[in-house]
Motif scaffolding. Structure first.
Motif, PDB file in Angstrom:
ATOM      1  N   UNK A   4       0.847  -1.145  -0.235  1.00  0.00           N
ATOM      2  CA  UNK A   4       0.303  -0.182   0.245  1.00  0.00           C
ATOM      3  C   UNK A   4       0.897   1.694  -0.507  1.00  0.00           C
ATOM      4  N   UNK A   5       0.939   2.231  -1.168  1.00  0.00           N
ATOM      5  CA  UNK A   5       1.882   3.111  -1.100  1.00  0.00           C
ATOM      6  C   UNK A   5       1.301   4.539  -1.183  1.00  0.00           C
ATOM      7  N   UNK A   6       0.985   5.214  -0.203  1.00  0.00           N
ATOM      8  CA  UNK A   6       0.680   6.446   0.418  1.00  0.00           C
ATOM      9  C   UNK A   6      -1.017   6.859  -0.062  1.00  0.00           C
ATOM     10  N   UNK A   7      -1.876   5.816   0.213  1.00  0.00           N
ATOM     11  CA  UNK A   7      -2.637   5.584  -0.335  1.00  0.00           C
ATOM     12  C   UNK A   7      -4.252   6.484   1.294  1.00  0.00           C
ATOM     13  N   UNK A   8      -5.055   7.286  -0.613  1.00  0.00           N
ATOM     14  CA  UNK A   8      -6.180   8.418   0.627  1.00  0.00           C
ATOM     15  C   UNK A   8      -7.051   8.070  -0.026  1.00  0.00           C
ATOM     16  N   UNK A   9      -8.233   7.370   0.730  1.00  0.00           N
ATOM     17  CA  UNK A   9      -9.732   7.239  -0.005  1.00  0.00           C
ATOM     18  C   UNK A   9     -10.423   7.800   0.629  1.00  0.00           C
ATOM     19  N   UNK A  10     -10.922   8.388  -0.081  1.00  0.00           N
ATOM     20  CA  UNK A  10     -12.612   9.214   0.110  1.00  0.00           C
ATOM     21  C   UNK A  10     -13.816   8.630  -0.393  1.00  0.00           C
ATOM     22  N   UNK A  11     -14.666   8.283   0.409  1.00  0.00           N
ATOM     23  CA  UNK A  11     -16.257   8.225  -0.224  1.00  0.00           C
ATOM     24  C   UNK A  11     -16.852   8.539  -0.847  1.00  0.00           C
ATOM     25  N   UNK A  12     -18.102   8.669  -1.514  1.00  0.00           N
ATOM     26  CA  UNK A  12     -18.390   9.824  -2.596  1.00  0.00           C
ATOM     27  C   UNK A  12     -19.353  10.688  -1.678  1.00  0.00           C
ATOM     28  N   UNK A  17     -11.321   8.484   4.349  1.00  0.00           N
ATOM     29  CA  UNK A  17     -10.880   7.103   5.104  1.00  0.00           C
ATOM     30  C   UNK A  17     -10.167   7.392   5.480  1.00  0.00           C
ATOM     31  N   UNK A  18      -9.283   6.987   4.923  1.00  0.00           N
ATOM     32  CA  UNK A  18      -7.860   6.894   4.526  1.00  0.00           C
ATOM     33  C   UNK A  18      -7.264   8.439   4.349  1.00  0.00           C
ATOM     34  N   UNK A  19      -6.374   8.152   5.190  1.00  0.00           N
ATOM     35  CA  UNK A  19      -4.997   9.437   4.789  1.00  0.00           C
ATOM     36  C   UNK A  19      -2.769   9.311   4.563  1.00  0.00           C
ATOM     37  N   UNK A  20      -3.598   8.894   2.976  1.00  0.00           N
ATOM     38  CA  UNK A  20      -1.949   8.568   3.107  1.00  0.00           C
ATOM     39  C   UNK A  20      -1.014   7.572   3.902  1.00  0.00           C
ATOM     40  N   UNK A  21      -1.573   6.110   3.809  1.00  0.00           N
ATOM     41  CA  UNK A  21      -1.804   5.349   4.538  1.00  0.00           C
ATOM     42  C   UNK A  21      -0.682   3.999   2.926  1.00  0.00           C
ATOM     43  N   UNK A  22       0.393   3.623   4.242  1.00  0.00           N
ATOM     44  CA  UNK A  22       1.647   2.810   3.480  1.00  0.00           C
ATOM     45  C   UNK A  22       1.618   1.911   4.474  1.00  0.00           C
ATOM     46  N   UNK A  23       1.920   0.635   3.981  1.00  0.00           N
ATOM     47  CA  UNK A  23       1.878  -0.613   4.337  1.00  0.00           C
ATOM     48  C   UNK A  23       2.657  -1.779   3.803  1.00  0.00           C
ATOM     49  N   UNK A  24       3.312  -2.740   4.052  1.00  0.00           N
ATOM     50  CA  UNK A  24       3.791  -3.877   3.359  1.00  0.00           C
ATOM     51  C   UNK A  24       3.696  -4.697   4.058  1.00  0.00           C
ATOM     52  N   UNK A  25       2.551  -5.557   3.635  1.00  0.00           N
ATOM     53  CA  UNK A  25       2.111  -7.362   3.815  1.00  0.00           C
ATOM     54  C   UNK A  25       3.458  -8.093   3.375  1.00  0.00           C
ATOM     55  N   UNK A  26       4.309  -8.934   3.702  1.00  0.00           N
ATOM     56  CA  UNK A  26       5.373 -10.118   3.328  1.00  0.00           C
ATOM     57  C   UNK A  26       4.093 -11.492   2.681  1.00  0.00           C
ATOM     58  N   UNK A  27       4.361 -12.111   1.921  1.00  0.00           N
ATOM     59  CA  UNK A  27       4.069 -13.029   1.196  1.00  0.00           C
ATOM     60  C   UNK A  27       4.096 -14.687   2.874  1.00  0.00           C
ATOM     61  N   UNK A  28       3.097 -15.200   3.694  1.00  0.00           N
ATOM     62  CA  UNK A  28       3.473 -15.439   4.628  1.00  0.00           C
ATOM     63  C   UNK A  28       2.900 -15.176   5.589  1.00  0.00           C
ATOM     64  N   UNK A  50      -9.385  -5.369  -4.545  1.00  0.00           N
ATOM     65  CA  UNK A  50      -9.848  -4.453  -4.932  1.00  0.00           C
ATOM     66  C   UNK A  50     -11.436  -3.590  -4.912  1.00  0.00           C
ATOM     67  N   UNK A  51     -12.461  -4.184  -4.084  1.00  0.00           N
ATOM     68  CA  UNK A  51     -13.188  -3.566  -3.692  1.00  0.00           C
ATOM     69  C   UNK A  51     -13.559  -2.427  -3.910  1.00  0.00           C
ATOM     70  N   UNK A  52     -12.565  -1.949  -2.975  1.00  0.00           N
ATOM     71  CA  UNK A  52     -12.064  -0.133  -3.124  1.00  0.00           C
ATOM     72  C   UNK A  52     -10.953   0.112  -4.358  1.00  0.00           C
ATOM     73  N   UNK A  53     -11.132   0.933  -4.720  1.00  0.00           N
ATOM     74  CA  UNK A  53     -10.378   1.044  -5.333  1.00  0.00           C
ATOM     75  C   UNK A  53      -9.152   3.262  -5.012  1.00  0.00           C
ATOM     76  N   UNK A  54      -7.962   3.452  -4.644  1.00  0.00           N
ATOM     77  CA  UNK A  54      -7.683   4.855  -3.845  1.00  0.00           C
ATOM     78  C   UNK A  54      -8.448   5.700  -4.166  1.00  0.00           C
ATOM     79  N   UNK A  55      -8.151   6.910  -3.667  1.00  0.00           N
ATOM     80  CA  UNK A  55      -8.696   8.642  -4.288  1.00  0.00           C
ATOM     81  C   UNK A  55      -6.326   8.575  -4.844  1.00  0.00           C
ATOM     82  N   UNK A  56      -6.061   8.277  -4.360  1.00  0.00           N
ATOM     83  CA  UNK A  56      -4.948   8.446  -4.013  1.00  0.00           C
ATOM     84  C   UNK A  56      -4.355   7.707  -4.037  1.00  0.00           C
ATOM     85  N   UNK A  57      -2.369   7.868  -4.849  1.00  0.00           N
ATOM     86  CA  UNK A  57      -2.244   6.249  -3.928  1.00  0.00           C
ATOM     87  C   UNK A  57      -2.025   5.306  -4.592  1.00  0.00           C
TER      88      UNK A  57
END
Lengths: 273, 282
Positions: A4-12, A17-28, A50-57
């Motif tokens: 997840x790279x610097x993701x922001x998400x705004x509902x319609x 709901x999300x401001x600049x979130x970055x996160x890595x989840x490794x395999x396993x 993919x149920x939601x797509x980032x507004x930014x990032x």
């Protein structure tokens, strides 16, 4: 596995709901996303299939940018079990419910049969095979929802509040079961505020508040940090509360479950007697 | 005085093959805070549905045995009459909320009871305040988060000021601090207003401290019925798959290893205190 790279998400409705979130989840990896109601936990994980797509990032899952793939394609890799099973269940029998996605993914009849039986056994639902999901209790319906996702064997499994309405036996089973998935090399992400459950299964914790990531760390680090947890509207696990109270006797404070507590206390008594 | 009394309650849902309740006899005294728990599918929700007549009047089927709620025989009284005395908060708030605004949802039950306008406004304000959702007053319930919806559901029952409040896992969607706040609210209603509380709950780590009576069910039957400290301390309770408070579990584990503590703790404060006694003794 998930980036997840610097993701922001705004509902319609303009709620961000999300401001600049970055996160890595490794395999396993086994990750618990924790935080208060409305912190953005569910919004975040809905980006993973993919149920939601980032507004930014951007969000990249198994090398694929989620804006460039359909939910159907992503779902094959990332299975999502919803918080409220009623959002997911609609078939007439438990068996049909579990078979539904398998049919949609185009599995062969024979494979479907095998997978359905496997999933029914795994979640102790065999006796409800021909029952309508709506006749079942809330906890049982949750297991049906879980079974129907596991049946298609996705690489990543996202469980949104898997312990809600579950009794201790089922929680224990769920814990063993998550361990089993991890052993098989699956990536498991749970969204939860069940501190006691998390304290017992020891995942990596991502703590969220107000659409941001507040902290990341081991269960021991995060679940004994009252300052951080309070900001996320979470209370310390009971065992951590007890050890906070015993700290002035020289006991360690980073003890979060009964198993460890017993060991630490018995060792302490032996040394001091 | 008993506010709920059941004798030999046995029930099967019309479409069910298995008995949902089997020979359930319990007594709940006025003013008690009862925690009702048991493995999922054990019949606790069905039992709650008997308290306001949803079973058998809405769900159908044959209910054998007797239920008296505030002296009213459920067989002889309608859901409408029973609802004045028993408020039920469901497990899933979406099943309960339907109005266009939170305020209307909370006022709905009062409108149906014909409560005068001024009184209605007062009670709605109070219920919204008590559950800390005044700011959501104008919002549509279906737009809210699970936790917020749960509060609205509680507020709408609270506004009716029933004698008995039956809450079926009312905090399952709430974060721990949110849940604790709701339990505090329920506890205040119980202690200050004397409302009898029946709380169906798995989260005993948070809820156990408020209970003065615990009932444990399994497969439609009452398995254990008594004081929290006695019941949670029993090995049998844990073996039945009940998630006893971790403080109590720690007590059991230590006892087995030969460490004897002065009493069975059900909260972390109690556990800390009795552990200090033992550790300081050494």
């Amino acid at each position: 596995m998930i980036e997840v790279k610097d993701v922001s998400f705004t509902y319609p409705n303009d709620v961000e709901a999300l401001h600049g979130v970055s996160l890595k989840i490794q395999d396993g990896e086994f990750v618990a996303i924790m935080g208060q109601n409305g912190a953005g936990k569910t919004t975040l994980v809905k980006h993973f299939n993919g149920l939601l797509k980032p507004t930014k990032g951007e969000v990249v899952v198994d090398g694929v940018n989620t804006t460039k793939a359909s939910v159907a394609t992503l779902s094959r890799k990332v299975g999502f079990v919803f918080q409220n099973p009623d959002h997911q269940l609609f078939c007439e029998t438990v068996k049909d419910e579990i078979a539904f996605a398998l049919k949609n993914f185009g599995f062969k009849e024979n494979t479907i049969k095998k997978r359905v039986t496997w999933a029914l056994n795994l979640l102790d639902l065999k006796k409800y095979r021909k029952t309508s999901p709506f006749m079942l209790s809330g906890g049982e319906r949750k297991r049906v929802a879980l079974a129907s996702v596991l049946a298609w064997n996705p690489k990543v499994i996202i469980l949104d509040e898997p312990t809600i309405g579950q009794d201790q036996k089922q929680k224990d089973r769920l814990r063993q079961f998550i361990n089993q998935l991890i052993t098989q090399g699956k990536t498991v992400v749970i969204v939860t505020h069940d501190v006691e459950f998390v304290a017992e299964c020891n995942p990596k914790i991502v703590l969220m508040a107000n659409g941001k990531i507040l902290a990341e760390g081991s269960a021991k680090q995060i679940l004994t940090n009252r300052y951080l947890l309070t900001q996320a509207s979470i209370v310390l696990p009971q065992i951590a509360q007890i050890f906070t109270g015993l700290a002035d006797l020289g006991l360690p404070i980073d003890v979060i479950n009964v198993h460890e507590a017993k060991k630490v206390l018995l060792d302490f008594m032996e040394v001091n007697s | 005085m008993a506010v709920i009394e059941t004798k030999g309650l046995t029930y099967t849902y019309p479409s069910g093959t298995k008995r949902a309740l089997e020979d359930v006899s319990i007594t709940i005294e006025r003013g008690e805070f009862v925690v009702l728990t048991g493995p999922s599918g054990c019949g606790k929700t069905t039992l709650c549905r008997c308290f306001n007549g949803l079973v058998p009047h809405f769900y159908g089927g044959k209910l054998e045995g007797n239920v008296l709620v505030t002296g009213l025989n459920v067989h002889e009284h309608s859901i409408y009459e029973l609802a004045r005395h028993v408020g039920l908060v469901f497990q899933n708030p979406e099943n309960q909320l339907f109005a266009l605004s939170v305020e209307k949802d909370v006022a709905f039950g009062l409108e149906n009871l014909g409560v005068p306008r001024d009184e209605m406004k007062k009670r709605v304000d109070w219920a919204l305040q008590t559950t800390d959702i005044e700011d959501l007053r104008e919002r549509a319930p279906h737009e809210l988060s699970g936790g917020q919806q749960q509060r609205v559901a509680i507020a709408s029952v609270l506004a009716m000021q029933p004698n008995v409040m039956v809450l079926d896992e009312p905090t399952s969607f709430l974060d721990p601090l949110g849940a604790q706040r709701i339990f505090e609210v329920i506890n205040e209603l119980n202690k200050n207003l004397g409302i009898t509380v029946v709380l169906v709950e798995h989260r005993l780590d948070l809820a156990a401290r408020y209970a003065d009576h615990v009932i444990i069910m399994d497969e439609g039957r009452v398995m254990l019925d008594g004081k929290p400290r006695e019941i949670f301390g029993l090995e049998k309770t844990r073996l039945m798959g009940i998630g006893i408070p971790k403080s109590t579990r720690l007590y059991q584990v230590l006892e087995k290893s030969g460490v004897h503590l002065s009493k069975v703790p059900i909260t972390s404060e109690e556990a800390t205190q009795i552990l200090k006694e033992v550790l300081n003794r050494d």
